[in-house]
Design a protein around this motif. Structure first.
Motif, PDB file in Angstrom:
ATOM      1  N   GLU A   1     -70.000 -31.674  15.193  1.00 50.73           N
ATOM      2  CA  GLU A   1     -71.073 -31.414  16.508  1.00 50.73           C
ATOM      3  C   GLU A   1     -70.251 -31.142  17.600  1.00 50.73           C
ATOM      4  OE1 GLU A   1     -73.838 -29.922  16.462  1.00 50.73           O
ATOM      5  OE2 GLU A   1     -74.912 -30.861  14.670  1.00 50.73           O
ATOM      6  N   TRP A   2     -70.576 -29.849  18.556  1.00 49.24           N
ATOM      7  CA  TRP A   2     -69.933 -29.726  19.662  1.00 49.24           C
ATOM      8  C   TRP A   2     -70.721 -29.988  20.900  1.00 49.24           C
ATOM      9  CZ3 TRP A   2     -69.294 -27.590  15.026  1.00 49.24           C
ATOM     10  CH2 TRP A   2     -68.058 -27.268  14.600  1.00 49.24           C
ATOM     11  N   VAL A   3     -69.824 -30.525  21.640  1.00 47.69           N
ATOM     12  CA  VAL A   3     -70.559 -31.002  22.956  1.00 47.69           C
ATOM     13  C   VAL A   3     -69.871 -30.210  24.031  1.00 47.69           C
ATOM     14  CG1 VAL A   3     -70.928 -33.134  24.607  1.00 47.69           C
ATOM     15  CG2 VAL A   3     -70.941 -33.423  22.439  1.00 47.69           C
ATOM     16  N   THR A   4     -70.718 -29.817  25.172  1.00 53.05           N
ATOM     17  CA  THR A   4     -70.246 -29.044  26.253  1.00 53.05           C
ATOM     18  C   THR A   4     -69.690 -29.982  27.176  1.00 53.05           C
ATOM     19  OG1 THR A   4     -71.736 -27.255  25.881  1.00 53.05           O
ATOM     20  CG2 THR A   4     -70.631 -27.400  27.926  1.00 53.05           C
ATOM     21  N   GLY A   5     -68.534 -29.869  28.029  1.00 51.50           N
ATOM     22  CA  GLY A   5     -67.933 -30.574  28.991  1.00 51.50           C
ATOM     23  C   GLY A   5     -68.850 -30.738  30.343  1.00 51.50           C
TER      24      GLY A   5
ATOM     25  N   LYS B   1     -66.202 -25.904  24.423  1.00 50.42           N
ATOM     26  CA  LYS B   1     -67.072 -27.303  23.748  1.00 50.42           C
ATOM     27  C   LYS B   1     -66.204 -28.109  23.061  1.00 50.42           C
ATOM     28  CE  LYS B   1     -71.739 -25.214  23.375  1.00 50.42           C
ATOM     29  NZ  LYS B   1     -73.041 -24.874  22.756  1.00 50.42           N
ATOM     30  N   GLN B   2     -66.246 -29.328  23.059  1.00 49.42           N
ATOM     31  CA  GLN B   2     -65.621 -30.311  22.247  1.00 49.42           C
ATOM     32  C   GLN B   2     -66.393 -30.838  21.205  1.00 49.42           C
ATOM     33  OE1 GLN B   2     -62.538 -31.794  22.940  1.00 49.42           O
ATOM     34  NE2 GLN B   2     -62.921 -32.605  20.967  1.00 49.42           N
TER      35      GLN B   2
ATOM     36  N   VAL C   1     -62.346 -34.556  18.002  1.00 52.22           N
ATOM     37  CA  VAL C   1     -61.118 -33.878  17.095  1.00 52.22           C
ATOM     38  C   VAL C   1     -60.837 -32.754  17.478  1.00 52.22           C
ATOM     39  CG1 VAL C   1     -62.237 -34.807  14.749  1.00 52.22           C
ATOM     40  CG2 VAL C   1     -62.898 -32.544  15.504  1.00 52.22           C
ATOM     41  N   PRO C   2     -59.659 -32.151  17.131  1.00 52.17           N
ATOM     42  CA  PRO C   2     -58.934 -30.901  17.598  1.00 52.17           C
ATOM     43  C   PRO C   2     -59.995 -29.902  17.872  1.00 52.17           C
ATOM     44  CG  PRO C   2     -57.477 -31.957  16.060  1.00 52.17           C
ATOM     45  CD  PRO C   2     -58.719 -32.639  16.027  1.00 52.17           C
ATOM     46  N   THR C   3     -59.748 -28.849  18.930  1.00 50.12           N
ATOM     47  CA  THR C   3     -60.861 -27.737  18.914  1.00 50.12           C
ATOM     48  C   THR C   3     -60.682 -26.684  18.045  1.00 50.12           C
ATOM     49  OG1 THR C   3     -59.043 -27.035  20.765  1.00 50.12           O
ATOM     50  CG2 THR C   3     -61.253 -28.218  21.494  1.00 50.12           C
ATOM     51  N   GLY C   4     -59.263 -26.886  17.041  1.00 43.60           N
ATOM     52  CA  GLY C   4     -59.011 -25.907  16.182  1.00 43.60           C
ATOM     53  C   GLY C   4     -60.472 -25.712  14.983  1.00 43.60           C
TER      54      GLY C   4
ATOM     55  N   GLY D   1     -58.050 -27.705   7.040  1.00 44.33           N
ATOM     56  CA  GLY D   1     -56.936 -28.940   6.719  1.00 44.33           C
ATOM     57  C   GLY D   1     -57.279 -29.994   7.120  1.00 44.33           C
ATOM     58  N   PRO D   2     -56.716 -31.105   6.799  1.00 48.26           N
ATOM     59  CA  PRO D   2     -57.164 -32.543   7.146  1.00 48.26           C
ATOM     60  C   PRO D   2     -56.806 -32.723   8.522  1.00 48.26           C
ATOM     61  CG  PRO D   2     -55.086 -32.678   5.809  1.00 48.26           C
ATOM     62  CD  PRO D   2     -55.650 -31.107   5.635  1.00 48.26           C
ATOM     63  N   GLU D   3     -55.853 -32.108   9.382  1.00 48.32           N
ATOM     64  CA  GLU D   3     -55.608 -32.257  10.851  1.00 48.32           C
ATOM     65  C   GLU D   3     -56.756 -31.863  11.485  1.00 48.32           C
ATOM     66  OE1 GLU D   3     -54.916 -27.835   9.703  1.00 48.32           O
ATOM     67  OE2 GLU D   3     -54.317 -29.776   8.846  1.00 48.32           O
ATOM     68  N   LEU D   4     -57.824 -31.159  10.890  1.00 48.58           N
ATOM     69  CA  LEU D   4     -59.167 -30.859  11.610  1.00 48.58           C
ATOM     70  C   LEU D   4     -59.959 -32.170  12.027  1.00 48.58           C
ATOM     71  CD1 LEU D   4     -60.189 -27.482  10.355  1.00 48.58           C
ATOM     72  CD2 LEU D   4     -58.813 -28.029  12.354  1.00 48.58           C
TER      73      LEU D   4
END
Length: 275
Positions: A118-122, A139-140, A248-251, A259-262
């Protein structure tokens, strides 16, 4: 809601976790950490088998691991064009909506995953948006996942749709699609919440969440013979405090990334102050 999630477990693991009796090894999916609407996804369902596969098993519903397309197409739809709009079904109204009520009665499934995004706006971004100075606030993303590392079993519904433009024996003549049932997000403290910066509850992140079913509800949810009157209790939110959430990363915001980096846990949000 649930608009993106991760599912990295191997099908062999899912077979053991859910007590699957039948799985076609030719029907396979690669692990994905950024599953989006209209993607093919794993689903667990109870349904009678046909043909030779049924001969080795007792008659009646068989627990199967299947690949379905995420975005439900009702059987009566003229085309599948609206599938991307039916990725979620609200638990409060699913029994009365024409698109979902027949599936709720007889075609229920579990959609396994590692967690959802889910994305949260700063806070600064929200202020700029309110002032009309920024039309598309950054969004984060947060990853919401079972605190104990177990599989997340989302309640789902599935449906069959016949493409009348193709002959019946064509491999794409039948679509099998699904939707994720959602419920109000928990307002109780997240597992591991310390009271410092960051979201304290799932409702701080988004007002809706997937309906995550604990193992003691799996059998009744999957059984096509479960009395409709008993379904209401199965649609109740899960016990609180089972989930944790972290930035988590914005990617992950780009569906082309995978990929697992997400799902790497960050020390703090990449998009300014959020809470």
């Amino acid at each position: 809601m649930c608009g993106r999630y991760a599912a990295s477990r191997k099908p062999e693991d899912l077979v053991g976790i859910f007590g699957v009796q039948h799985w076609e090894p030719t029907e396979t999916l690669a692990p994905s950490w950024n599953i989006a609407p209209t993607d093919n996804v794993w689903a667990v369902l109870d349904r009678p088998l046909k043909g030779e596969a049924a001969a080795a098993l007792p008659p009646g519903p068989v627990r199967q691991l299947r690949t379905l397309k995420w975005g439900l197409v009702p059987s009566w739809a003229k085309s599948p064009e609206g599938a991307a709009r039916m990725i979620n079904a609200r638990s409060e109204t699913v029994h009365e909506k024409p698109s979902f009520r027949q599936a709720l009665a007889a075609r229920r499934c579990l959609i396994p995953g590692d967690g959802y995004f889910e994305w949260v706006t700063g806070a600064v971004e929200r202020e700029l948006e309110e002032q009309g100075r920024k039309k598309r606030p950054r969004k984060q993303p947060y990853f919401v996942t079972p605190a104990d590392g177990s599989v997340m079993a989302m309640a789902g519904l599935y449906e069959f749709w016949r493409d009348r433009t193709l002959p019946g024996d064509h491999p794409l003549a039948w679509w099998v699609t699904c939707t994720v049932v959602t419920t109000d997000a928990e307002t109780t403290p997240l597992a591991g919440a310390t009271g410092g910066e960051g979201p304290h509850t799932l409702a701080d992140i988004h007002p809706r969440m997937p309906l995550v079913l604990p193992p003691d509800r799996w059998d009744a949810w999957l059984d096509p013979a479960t009395d409709p009157d008993d379904l209401r209790s199965l649609l109740a939110p899960p016990p609180p405090g089972l989930m944790r959430a972290y930035p988590v990363p914005t990617g992950v915001s780009n569906v082309r990334n995978d990929g697992p980096e997400l799902v790497t846990e960050l020390d703090g949000p990449e998009v300014g102050t959020l809470f």
